[in-house]
Design an enzyme around this catalytic site. Sequence first.
Site, PDB file in Angstrom:
ATOM      1  N   ALA A  66      65.900 -24.312   8.020  1.00 38.86           N
ATOM      2  CA  ALA A  66      65.778 -25.746   8.305  1.00 38.86           C
ATOM      3  C   ALA A  66      66.728 -26.472   7.356  1.00 38.86           C
ATOM      4  O   ALA A  66      67.067 -25.956   6.281  1.00 38.86           O
ATOM      5  CB  ALA A  66      64.339 -26.186   8.084  1.00 38.86           C
ATOM      6  N   GLY A 111      63.781 -21.157   8.676  1.00 38.55           N
ATOM      7  CA  GLY A 111      63.712 -21.557  10.083  1.00 38.55           C
ATOM      8  C   GLY A 111      64.588 -20.690  10.983  1.00 38.55           C
ATOM      9  O   GLY A 111      64.333 -20.595  12.186  1.00 38.55           O
ATOM     10  N   GLU A 114      62.493 -17.739  11.678  1.00 36.81           N
ATOM     11  CA  GLU A 114      61.407 -18.200  12.566  1.00 36.81           C
ATOM     12  C   GLU A 114      61.920 -18.367  13.999  1.00 36.81           C
ATOM     13  O   GLU A 114      61.238 -18.012  14.961  1.00 36.81           O
ATOM     14  CB  GLU A 114      60.824 -19.513  12.020  1.00 36.81           C
ATOM     15  CG  GLU A 114      60.054 -19.269  10.724  1.00 36.81           C
ATOM     16  CD  GLU A 114      59.696 -20.540   9.977  1.00 36.81           C
ATOM     17  OE1 GLU A 114      60.608 -21.367   9.749  1.00 36.81           O
ATOM     18  OE2 GLU A 114      58.520 -20.721   9.628  1.00 36.81           O
ATOM     19  N   GLU A 134      61.392 -20.008   1.628  1.00 35.17           N
ATOM     20  CA  GLU A 134      60.905 -21.387   1.408  1.00 35.17           C
ATOM     21  C   GLU A 134      60.283 -21.596   0.032  1.00 35.17           C
ATOM     22  O   GLU A 134      60.385 -22.679  -0.541  1.00 35.17           O
ATOM     23  CB  GLU A 134      59.887 -21.768   2.486  1.00 35.17           C
ATOM     24  CG  GLU A 134      60.473 -21.955   3.883  1.00 35.17           C
ATOM     25  CD  GLU A 134      60.567 -20.672   4.690  1.00 35.17           C
ATOM     26  OE1 GLU A 134      60.342 -19.579   4.128  1.00 35.17           O
ATOM     27  OE2 GLU A 134      60.866 -20.765   5.893  1.00 35.17           O
TER      28      GLU A 134
HETATM   29  N1  COA Z   1      70.117 -26.517   4.884  1.00 36.54           N
HETATM   30  C1  COA Z   1      71.157 -27.364   4.721  1.00 36.54           C
HETATM   31  N2  COA Z   1      72.384 -26.935   4.371  1.00 36.54           N
HETATM   32  C2  COA Z   1      72.559 -25.627   4.203  1.00 36.54           C
HETATM   33  C3  COA Z   1      71.523 -24.691   4.379  1.00 36.54           C
HETATM   34  C4  COA Z   1      70.256 -25.193   4.731  1.00 36.54           C
HETATM   35  N3  COA Z   1      69.224 -24.373   4.955  1.00 36.54           N
HETATM   36  N4  COA Z   1      72.013 -23.456   4.112  1.00 36.54           N
HETATM   37  C5  COA Z   1      73.311 -23.617   3.822  1.00 36.54           C
HETATM   38  N5  COA Z   1      73.647 -24.924   3.855  1.00 36.54           N
HETATM   39  C6  COA Z   1      74.942 -25.532   3.604  1.00 36.54           C
HETATM   40  C7  COA Z   1      75.282 -25.589   2.128  1.00 36.54           C
HETATM   41  O1  COA Z   1      74.666 -26.713   1.515  1.00 36.54           O
HETATM   42  C8  COA Z   1      76.781 -25.678   2.173  1.00 36.54           C
HETATM   43  O2  COA Z   1      77.137 -26.999   2.530  1.00 36.54           O
HETATM   44  P1  COA Z   1      78.308 -27.790   1.699  1.00 36.54           P
HETATM   45  O3  COA Z   1      79.524 -26.918   1.894  1.00 36.54           O
HETATM   46  O4  COA Z   1      78.390 -29.101   2.361  1.00 36.54           O
HETATM   47  O5  COA Z   1      77.862 -27.821   0.277  1.00 36.54           O
HETATM   48  C9  COA Z   1      77.148 -24.802   3.352  1.00 36.54           C
HETATM   49  O6  COA Z   1      75.974 -24.724   4.160  1.00 36.54           O
HETATM   50  C10 COA Z   1      77.538 -23.385   2.983  1.00 36.54           C
HETATM   51  O7  COA Z   1      76.489 -22.834   2.207  1.00 36.54           O
HETATM   52  P2  COA Z   1      76.709 -22.138   0.770  1.00 36.54           P
HETATM   53  O8  COA Z   1      75.412 -22.204   0.050  1.00 36.54           O
HETATM   54  O9  COA Z   1      77.886 -22.749   0.107  1.00 36.54           O
HETATM   55  O10 COA Z   1      77.069 -20.662   1.233  1.00 36.54           O
HETATM   56  P3  COA Z   1      76.876 -19.331   0.372  1.00 36.54           P
HETATM   57  O11 COA Z   1      77.579 -18.265   1.124  1.00 36.54           O
HETATM   58  O12 COA Z   1      77.241 -19.551  -1.033  1.00 36.54           O
HETATM   59  O13 COA Z   1      75.292 -19.034   0.416  1.00 36.54           O
HETATM   60  C11 COA Z   1      73.135 -18.845   1.472  1.00 36.54           C
HETATM   61  C12 COA Z   1      74.663 -18.707   1.611  1.00 36.54           C
HETATM   62  C13 COA Z   1      72.527 -18.629   2.846  1.00 36.54           C
HETATM   63  C14 COA Z   1      72.625 -17.767   0.499  1.00 36.54           C
HETATM   64  C15 COA Z   1      72.799 -20.239   0.917  1.00 36.54           C
HETATM   65  O14 COA Z   1      73.469 -21.205   1.691  1.00 36.54           O
HETATM   66  C16 COA Z   1      71.325 -20.567   0.953  1.00 36.54           C
HETATM   67  O15 COA Z   1      70.579 -20.083   0.139  1.00 36.54           O
HETATM   68  N6  COA Z   1      70.898 -21.417   1.912  1.00 36.54           N
HETATM   69  C17 COA Z   1      69.540 -21.879   2.010  1.00 36.54           C
HETATM   70  C18 COA Z   1      68.642 -20.812   2.584  1.00 36.54           C
HETATM   71  C19 COA Z   1      67.207 -21.319   2.625  1.00 36.54           C
HETATM   72  O16 COA Z   1      66.569 -21.544   1.628  1.00 36.54           O
HETATM   73  N7  COA Z   1      66.709 -21.471   3.858  1.00 36.54           N
HETATM   74  C20 COA Z   1      65.371 -21.893   4.095  1.00 36.54           C
HETATM   75  C21 COA Z   1      65.274 -23.363   4.189  1.00 36.54           C
HETATM   76  S1  COA Z   1      63.577 -23.866   4.397  1.00 36.54           S
END
Ligand code: COA
Length: 260
Positions: A66, A111, A114, A134
């Site tokens: 999400a 999400g 999910e 989460e």
């Molecule tokens: N919501 C909003 N934005 C997200 C996102 C999310 N769940 N997951 C990734 N993004 C965005 C990042 O903020 C970044 O945006 P920006 O370039 O404008 O800063 C872009 O996507 C790329 O993500 P980034 O974190 O730079 O990539 P990465 O390869 O370093 O890491 C992940 C990848 C998946 C490990 C990391 O993005 C992450 O942990 N995301 C969240 C996962 C999460 O907690 N999901 C559950 C949400 S309830």
Amino acid sequence: MAYSNLLIEMEDSVAWVYVNRPDKLNALNAQTLAELHAAFKTLAADSAVRVIVLTGAGPKAFVAGADIAQMHELSAIEGRDFSKAGQELMLFIERCGKPVLAMINGFALGGGLELAMACSIRIASSTAKLGQPEVNLGLIPGFGGSQRLVRLCGKAAALDLCLSGQPISAERALALNLITRMHTPESLPDETRKLAQHLANLAPLALRGVMDCIHYGSEAALDIGLDYESQTFGLMFATEDMRLGTDAFLQRKPATFKGK
Ligand code: COA
């Protein structure tokens, strides 16, 4: 209908739906949830569509969760409503009556997992990472993850994934039955296409019957579920496709099913 955050392509009777926010790793904001719901309603109602493949645009992610930036601003009531909107979408996908294949081409987190769990079959790239992270945000799964994970993989795996918040590899997900098929990143689209085409050639009403029995029956007591299976089995005898399929077998020729 034009979508801002989705791409939809038709290949014969298979609809390919891409969540298309690759710069945000296809994170699900409210707009994307609404577009997915509208798209699935349209595809479910279109008899020309027999199978739906759901995947993420770009090389990195199926869906990375999400939208955290959007959730950061929500009040408690808005958070509850966001959860409800996600749950309603997942339920619609699960019960849409057509096979939906999740092609997990990268991160399927929160999400994203999910969403994948609401699909009928999960096929992942060997490099995919799956999890319910989460708790790392002070949150819990809100789009049905705490419920579908238990049903798919059991309580022990659900507790481990949701409590630790740690992602797992596709190989581990395969061992847990969280996914049932795994391919190299290069072969994933073609293998998914082959499975989708195979399902598209089967009898749609039989596929729907199978899904109904498994989804509704598995939530009921065994004798109720068995009765539901018998009723659905009986219903198949009223379909043209059952006559076509059995006739084709007896005549040793291939069947072309009509969905009637
Ligand atoms: N919501 C909003 N934005 C997200 C996102 C999310 N769940 N997951 C990734 N993004 C965005 C990042 O903020 C970044 O945006 P920006 O370039 O404008 O800063 C872009 O996507 C790329 O993500 P980034 O974190 O730079 O990539 P990465 O390869 O370093 O890491 C992940 C990848 C998946 C490990 C990391 O993005 C992450 O942990 N995301 C969240 C996962 C999460 O907690 N999901 C559950 C949400 S309830």
